[in-house]
Design an enzyme around this catalytic site. Structure first.
Site, PDB file in Angstrom:
ATOM      1  N   LYS A   1       0.694  -1.010   0.101  1.00 39.27           N
ATOM      2  CA  LYS A   1       0.027  -0.010  -0.158  1.00 39.27           C
ATOM      3  C   LYS A   1       0.948   1.110   0.126  1.00 39.27           C
ATOM      4  O   LYS A   1       1.775   1.206   0.522  1.00 39.27           O
ATOM      5  CB  LYS A   1      -0.908  -0.088   1.153  1.00 39.27           C
ATOM      6  CG  LYS A   1      -1.922  -1.034   1.060  1.00 39.27           C
ATOM      7  CD  LYS A   1      -2.974  -0.802   2.595  1.00 39.27           C
ATOM      8  CE  LYS A   1      -3.970  -0.062   2.318  1.00 39.27           C
ATOM      9  NZ  LYS A   1      -5.132   0.071   3.323  1.00 39.27           N
TER      10      LYS A   1
ATOM     11  N   GLU B   1     -19.514  -6.745   9.379  1.00 36.68           N
ATOM     12  CA  GLU B   1     -20.701  -6.358  10.173  1.00 36.68           C
ATOM     13  C   GLU B   1     -21.902  -7.091  10.720  1.00 36.68           C
ATOM     14  O   GLU B   1     -22.105  -6.908  11.902  1.00 36.68           O
ATOM     15  CB  GLU B   1     -21.378  -5.230   9.251  1.00 36.68           C
ATOM     16  CG  GLU B   1     -20.441  -3.908   9.094  1.00 36.68           C
ATOM     17  CD  GLU B   1     -19.402  -4.419   7.600  1.00 36.68           C
ATOM     18  OE1 GLU B   1     -18.774  -3.508   7.309  1.00 36.68           O
ATOM     19  OE2 GLU B   1     -19.534  -5.320   7.035  1.00 36.68           O
TER      20      GLU B   1
ATOM     21  N   ARG C   1     -25.677  -3.523   6.151  1.00 36.25           N
ATOM     22  CA  ARG C   1     -25.322  -4.835   6.063  1.00 36.25           C
ATOM     23  C   ARG C   1     -25.661  -5.902   7.235  1.00 36.25           C
ATOM     24  O   ARG C   1     -25.788  -7.060   7.010  1.00 36.25           O
ATOM     25  CB  ARG C   1     -23.910  -5.286   5.818  1.00 36.25           C
ATOM     26  CG  ARG C   1     -23.334  -4.061   4.896  1.00 36.25           C
ATOM     27  CD  ARG C   1     -21.854  -4.470   4.502  1.00 36.25           C
ATOM     28  NE  ARG C   1     -21.905  -5.279   3.318  1.00 36.25           N
ATOM     29  CZ  ARG C   1     -20.651  -5.710   2.606  1.00 36.25           C
ATOM     30  NH1 ARG C   1     -19.570  -5.199   3.196  1.00 36.25           N
ATOM     31  NH2 ARG C   1     -20.564  -6.365   1.601  1.00 36.25           N
TER      32      ARG C   1
END
Length: 621
Positions: free
Chosen positions: A268, A353, A381
């Protein structure tokens, strides 16, 4: 293009991404990490015919630049510009719209099945990050793809090493062997040979034993054993910044007539030192100085997130039963400080979630007081888990919905516009919305004293700069607060959360036009203050509701239902987000666009007031 040309383009793309995100904000570190991976994919596949599906879309800036949007890339995440995520209406190369995690494999498998049914020869590629792979939906899709044995290609973009690290030459050797047609042909021939041994039971035992040995060896030395168990051929890990190596593997996977997962390691923030050092800081970043990496911040009061975080810590100091849960967002939700202070009482479940919500329900059933901090858009969700696991059992879980309302440049996939609507219809839950950061703190203290489900929604960004009371202040549960009152109100505005301040300012504008206005801070969306609404309906010419959320099913719907049930005929003006998705732009631009600024609110009220007065005069005449 030659390898040298591709590497030169990689540098140009990085510079364009860096320059644009420094000016506009955006997901910098993930997109810098996938430049070479994207170039390798586009060098091998023809995505005008084949299909590429990104997961979440944080890493898709190179994809956008390569597909006709280089010249408009400077408009990234601005009102009327290109979006920060793949979006089907924006480009035919955006084969599936994304913004939430763990969806790519399911969508790609659906595209592959559609192509087969339509008899269209095309390769389907899904790119999923190791973070998104923690979501249960990804494993559901892997399971189904393995069962169907479709020729699906999944690229696992591993930039956090949450899956086993590279085990070196053996892994590369196995990958090369598996790419050879002879390997798969020999494997099938061996199985056929064993099955054809005259004594059938002996043949089956030999095959079973061989498979057992293979599985044991694979699990011991081969990092992709889990994916093999799902029915995928595993290749990798590969260097995600080695264009030549990736092109070589991508161009040869066609020989494998089965689902394939290629494990690619990327870094990243690759190519920009500040982002490489602190990728978390540059994951989703605001404007920053490209030369120094310093985030450009305006001096402002503490954010709602910071106030929430400190309030939960203060409550946890007083009560050892309080625990905190988040779904891969310890920094974003502010719970990182809680984790540092109470490591045994903090739980980050990853991008899961649904699990976070039911985990909290289990903790509450066991006698704890869970605080679940999830962005409003992502808590969607966990709707079934909120309904079935928390509210049906009336368990004392505190749901804290950060980024409620309009979040700005992240756009339609991230606005928290629907929480009031999707929560309001569930029995047993109480829903609160603070007018400022001090009220948020007090609501947290009050909610953690209750023995039933509570949800508190609050916005992104800085508070209003009000004085924050350290000690808990009493809140009359279920009662609204009159913040502006006149002797005889023409209009009463019931404002929810962030809209209180705007409605107070709108009331001042209306008073200058000789219209008297009362403003009520709703505070409790459920249960709301029915008695105050009745009283205001009797004494005002009409009522107004104002909320930074969808009108369909939101607080205004609750008031309209109540007035109808009580046979109260007082006119009602509902101000909020219409039944449509809101695109990206700055928060100020979007509030103006949706009619939620003080000027636009007062204008709508004035127009309704004039309609009512003019209509009354017409009738009496």
């Amino acid at each position: 293009m030659s390898l040298t040309e591709l590497e030169e383009i990689a540098g140009e793309i990085r510079e364009l991404i860096l320059t644009t995100v420094a000016k506009n904000g955006g997901h910098l570190a993930p997109s810098l990490g996938t430049v070479e991976l994207t170039l390798a994919l586009y060098s091998v596949f023809d995505f005008s015919k084949d299909r590429l599906v990104w997961d979440v879309g944080h890493q898709a800036y190179t994809h956008k630049i390569l597909t006709g949007r280089r010249d408009t890339f400077h408009t990234l995440r601005t009102l009327g510009g290109i979006t920060g995520f793949p979006k089907r209406v924006e480009s035919p190369f955006d084969s599936f719209g994304v913004g939430h995690a763990s969806t790519s494999i399911s969508a790609a498998l659906g595209l592959l099945i559609a192509a087969e049914i339509e008899n269209i020869p095309r390769k389907i590629v899904a790119v999923i990050g190791d973070g998104a792979l923690t979501g249960g939906m990804a494993f559901e899709a892997l399971n189904h793809a393995g069962q169907l044995k479709k020729n699906l290609l999944v690229i696992l973009n591993d930039n956090e090493m949450s899956i086993d690290k590279n085990v070196g030459a053996l892994s590369e050797y196995l990958s090369k062997i598996r790419l050879k047609p002879q390997y798969h042909r020999a494997k099938k021939e061996f199985e056929d040979f064993v099955k054809n041994i005259p004594f059938r039971d002996i043949g089956e035992k030999i095959l079973l034993a061989a498979n057992s040995v293979r599985a044991g060896v694979s699990a011991a030395v081969f990092p992709g054993a889990m994916f093999e168990a799902f029915g995928f051929t595993y290749l990798g890990p590969l260097d995600g910044h080695d264009i030549k190596g990736m092109k070589d593997v991508f161009s040869r996977v066609g020989v494998i007539d089965a689902p394939v997962l290629i494990h690619v390691n990327t870094k990243k923030g690759k190519g920009y030192v500040p982002a490489e050092i602190a990728p978390e800081k540059f994951h989703g970043v605001g404007k920053f100085d490209k030369d120094t990496g310093e985030i450009i911040k305006k001096k402002s009061p503490p954010s709602y997130t910071e106030i929430f975080a400190q309030a939960v810590i203060d409550c946890a100091v007083r009560d050892e039963k309080i625990v905190a849960i988040t779904a891969a967002m310890p920094t974003g939700t502010g719970l990182k400080k809680f984790a540092e202070k109470f490591p045994r009482r903090f739980f980050d479940v990853g991008i899961a979630e649904e699990h976070a919500v039911t985990l909290a329900a289990g903790m509450a059933a066991g006698g704890l007081k869970p605080v679940v901090a999830i962005y409003s858009t992502f808590l969607q969700r966990g709707y079934d888990q909120i309904l079935h696991d928390i509210c049906l059992q009336n368990l004392p879980v505190l749901l804290c919905l950060d980024r409620a309302g309009l979040v700005g440049e992240d756009g339609a996939t991230h606005h928290g516009a629907f929480d009031l609507a999707y929560l309001r219809t569930i029995p047993n839950i109480n829903i609160l919305a603070p007018k400022d950061e001090n009220e948020l703190r007090q609501m947290i203290f009050a909610a953690l004293d209750k023995n039933f489900p509570v949800a508190i929604r609050y916005p992104r960004g800085a508070g209003l700069g009000v004085k924050v009371e350290t000690e808990p202040q009493e809140i009359s549960w279920g009662k609204a607060e009159i913040v502006e009152q006149s002797q005889s109100a023409d209009v009463t505005i019931f404002a929810v959360g962030t809209m209180v301040k705007s409605c107070v300012e709108a009331a001042k504008i209306l008073r200058d036009k000789k219209i008297s206005v009362d403003v009520v801070n709703v505070r409790f969306v459920k249960p709301f203050d029915r008695e105050l609404i009745k009283k205001s309906a009797r004494e005002s010419k009409f009522l107004v509701t104002c909320e930074e959320g969808t009108l369909a099913g939101g607080f205004s719907s609750a008031v309209a239902e109540f007035l109808a049930d009580e046979k109260i005929s007082t006119p009602l003006l509902r101000i909020g987000i219409k039944d449509e998705f809101t695109e990206q732009g700055t928060r100020a631009e979007l509030l103006d666009l949706l009619g939620l600024t003080p000027e636009k609110i007062s204008q709508q009220i004035l127009e309704r007031f004039n309609e009512l007065i003019f209509g009354f005069l017409m009738v009496t005449t």
